[in-house]
Design a protein around this motif. Structure first.
Motif, PDB file in Angstrom:
ATOM      1  N   ARG A  14       0.684  -1.494  -0.400  1.00  8.54           N
ATOM      2  CA  ARG A  14       0.136  -0.060  -0.636  1.00  8.54           C
ATOM      3  C   ARG A  14       0.827   1.445   0.250  1.00  8.54           C
ATOM      4  NH1 ARG A  14      -4.522  -2.030   3.702  1.00  8.54           N
ATOM      5  NH2 ARG A  14      -6.067  -2.782   2.458  1.00  8.54           N
ATOM      6  N   GLN A  15       1.995   0.934   0.711  1.00  8.85           N
ATOM      7  CA  GLN A  15       3.018   2.141   0.503  1.00  8.85           C
ATOM      8  C   GLN A  15       3.731   2.456  -0.531  1.00  8.85           C
ATOM      9  OE1 GLN A  15       3.320   4.542   3.099  1.00  8.85           O
ATOM     10  NE2 GLN A  15       4.539   5.601   2.270  1.00  8.85           N
ATOM     11  N   LEU A  17       1.898   1.590  -3.477  1.00  9.59           N
ATOM     12  CA  LEU A  17       0.691   2.094  -4.215  1.00  9.59           C
ATOM     13  C   LEU A  17       0.907   3.409  -4.208  1.00  9.59           C
ATOM     14  CD1 LEU A  17      -0.881   1.044  -6.248  1.00  9.59           C
ATOM     15  CD2 LEU A  17      -2.660   0.488  -4.259  1.00  9.59           C
ATOM     16  N   HIS A  18       0.898   3.980  -2.646  1.00  2.00           N
ATOM     17  CA  HIS A  18       0.278   5.669  -2.707  1.00  2.00           C
ATOM     18  C   HIS A  18       2.070   6.535  -2.984  1.00  2.00           C
ATOM     19  CE1 HIS A  18      -0.365   8.918  -0.469  1.00  2.00           C
ATOM     20  NE2 HIS A  18       0.770   8.796   0.350  1.00  2.00           N
ATOM     21  N   GLU A  19       3.642   5.822  -3.487  1.00  2.00           N
ATOM     22  CA  GLU A  19       3.763   5.813  -3.418  1.00  2.00           C
ATOM     23  C   GLU A  19       4.108   6.458  -5.280  1.00  2.00           C
ATOM     24  OE1 GLU A  19       7.530   4.397  -2.046  1.00  2.00           O
ATOM     25  OE2 GLU A  19       6.937   5.314   0.099  1.00  2.00           O
ATOM     26  N   SER A  21       1.412   6.069  -7.449  1.00  2.00           N
ATOM     27  CA  SER A  21       0.327   6.940  -7.167  1.00  2.00           C
ATOM     28  C   SER A  21       0.880   8.293  -7.016  1.00  2.00           C
ATOM     29  CB  SER A  21      -1.105   7.194  -6.500  1.00  2.00           C
ATOM     30  OG  SER A  21      -1.185   5.629  -6.930  1.00  2.00           O
ATOM     31  N   GLN A  22       1.383   9.066  -6.519  1.00  2.00           N
ATOM     32  CA  GLN A  22       2.019  10.144  -6.255  1.00  2.00           C
ATOM     33  C   GLN A  22       2.611  10.636  -7.622  1.00  2.00           C
ATOM     34  OE1 GLN A  22       3.839  10.960  -2.553  1.00  2.00           O
ATOM     35  NE2 GLN A  22       1.675  11.476  -2.351  1.00  2.00           N
ATOM     36  N   CYS A  41       1.274   0.630 -11.032  1.00  2.00           N
ATOM     37  CA  CYS A  41       0.105   0.063  -9.867  1.00  2.00           C
ATOM     38  C   CYS A  41      -0.819  -0.381 -10.014  1.00  2.00           C
ATOM     39  CB  CYS A  41      -0.419   2.038 -10.439  1.00  2.00           C
ATOM     40  SG  CYS A  41       0.942   3.315  -9.605  1.00  2.00           S
ATOM     41  N   SER A  45      -2.050  -3.063  -7.059  1.00  2.00           N
ATOM     42  CA  SER A  45      -3.085  -3.396  -6.365  1.00  2.00           C
ATOM     43  C   SER A  45      -3.477  -4.835  -6.335  1.00  2.00           C
ATOM     44  CB  SER A  45      -3.915  -2.567  -7.230  1.00  2.00           C
ATOM     45  OG  SER A  45      -5.570  -2.765  -6.977  1.00  2.00           O
TER      46      SER A  45
END
Length: 79
Positions: A14-15, A17-19, A21-22, A41, A45
């Protein structure tokens, strides 16, 4: 898979994916880097979804199953 290990791996994914996504938000749509990052991404997911579907088997139970199978096999052989 042990629940703590699974949860740790989900949190790490998740971390990541967050990075990613940014990074994706700052890339121009339709560009090659955008497409690659979007695919990455989606893969991350999918991995998170796969990890969520993993069955949580307690370690003692997981260790007992092979032992019980070995005992049953020995019992059948010794007859």
């Amino acid at each position: 898979m042990i629940a703590i290990e699974r949860d740790t791996r989900i949190a790490a994914q998740r971390q990541l994916l967050h990075e990613r996504s940014q990074t994706l938000a700052n890339l121009p749509k339709g560009s090659r880097p955008h497409a690659r990052t979007l695919a990455e991404c989606e893969d991350i997911s999918d991995e998170i979804d796969r990890l969520k579907r993993c069955i949580d088997i307690p370690r003692p139970v997981a260790m007992a199953v092979p032992t019980l199978l070995a005992v049953l096999l020995l019992a059948l052989i010794s007859r």
